[in-house]
Design an enzyme around this catalytic site. Structure first.
Site, PDB file in Angstrom:
ATOM      1  N   CYS A  70      17.676   4.682  40.095  1.00  0.00           N
ATOM      2  CA  CYS A  70      16.233   4.423  40.235  1.00  0.00           C
ATOM      3  C   CYS A  70      15.882   3.773  41.567  1.00  0.00           C
ATOM      4  O   CYS A  70      14.949   4.190  42.252  1.00  0.00           O
ATOM      5  CB  CYS A  70      15.714   3.612  39.058  1.00  0.00           C
ATOM      6  SG  CYS A  70      16.344   1.920  38.953  1.00  0.00           S
ATOM      7  N   HIS A 122      14.890  -1.518  36.286  1.00  0.00           N
ATOM      8  CA  HIS A 122      14.417  -0.157  36.532  1.00  0.00           C
ATOM      9  C   HIS A 122      13.120  -0.223  37.325  1.00  0.00           C
ATOM     10  O   HIS A 122      12.307  -1.140  37.140  1.00  0.00           O
ATOM     11  CB  HIS A 122      14.184   0.589  35.212  1.00  0.00           C
ATOM     12  CG  HIS A 122      13.927   2.049  35.410  1.00  0.00           C
ATOM     13  ND1 HIS A 122      14.881   2.922  35.867  1.00  0.00           N
ATOM     14  CD2 HIS A 122      12.804   2.779  35.227  1.00  0.00           C
ATOM     15  CE1 HIS A 122      14.361   4.137  35.951  1.00  0.00           C
ATOM     16  NE2 HIS A 122      13.096   4.084  35.566  1.00  0.00           N
ATOM     17  N   HIS A 138      10.439   8.702  38.877  1.00  0.00           N
ATOM     18  CA  HIS A 138      11.610   7.823  38.929  1.00  0.00           C
ATOM     19  C   HIS A 138      12.874   8.609  38.596  1.00  0.00           C
ATOM     20  O   HIS A 138      12.814   9.705  38.046  1.00  0.00           O
ATOM     21  CB  HIS A 138      11.431   6.657  37.948  1.00  0.00           C
ATOM     22  CG  HIS A 138      11.292   7.081  36.517  1.00  0.00           C
ATOM     23  ND1 HIS A 138      12.156   6.682  35.532  1.00  0.00           N
ATOM     24  CD2 HIS A 138      10.387   7.882  35.898  1.00  0.00           C
ATOM     25  CE1 HIS A 138      11.791   7.206  34.371  1.00  0.00           C
ATOM     26  NE2 HIS A 138      10.712   7.939  34.570  1.00  0.00           N
TER      27      HIS A 138
END
Length: 168
Positions: A70, A122, A138
């Protein structure tokens, strides 16, 4: 004499049109060609570039076209525009300017807790700003294992959402 008048009229026609042209316009065979204006903001350009990477595989610690994690994805996309951002998702916790979720724009970054710990684990880039229903692009290590677009209203992300930041 007739030929001279015809040439004079033909020669003066484009000149008359030329005087009314705006900057950057061109006449091609008496047709006015206007350049396409590119009014995309930097955020639009970031999202557009990120969208070209949809489907790229998720690779742990990846930060190149062969695969991303990510933060590697966010790093790669912003670096393409010469914008320095951290390489690790946890480093985004105190980076950029925190903004209300209702004020996000394309190119802003969303931060999420890790699924297993209360630390930033994340991140993704806002692609369609709609507050708590915003979409973001993402690299996911979830079922898809690739670069995808997801809605913030998806329960697995809503519950882990921490904040939105702006770095542009």
């Amino acid at each position: 004499m007739c030929l001279l008048i015809l040439c004079s009229v033909a020669y003066s026609l484009p000149r008359a049109e030329t005087s009314s042209l705006q900057k950057n316009e061109t006449i091609v065979k008496e047709i006015v060609i206007r350049p396409i204006e590119n009014n995309d903001s930097l955020g639009d350009k970031i999202v557009s570039f990120g969208m070209r990477l949809l489907g790229t595989p998720y690779i742990v610690a990846g930060s190149g076209k062969n695969g991303f994690d990510c933060s590697g994805f966010v790093y790669f996309v912003f670096n393409h525009f010469k914008i320095q951002v951290p390489r690790s998702s946890s480093q985004f916790e105190n980076y950029g300017k925190e903004i209300p979720i209702g004020s996000v724009k394309k190119g802003d970054i969303l931060l999420f807790f890790s699924p297993t710990r209360n630390v930033i684990g994340h991140i993704g880039i806002v692609s369609n700003p709609k507050g708590m229903e915003s979409d973001f692009i993402h690299a996911t290590s979830g079922r898809e294992m690739k670069v995808v677009v997801t809605s913030l209203k998806k329960p697995g992300y809503t519950s882990r959402f921490v904040k939105a930041i702006r770095v542009l």
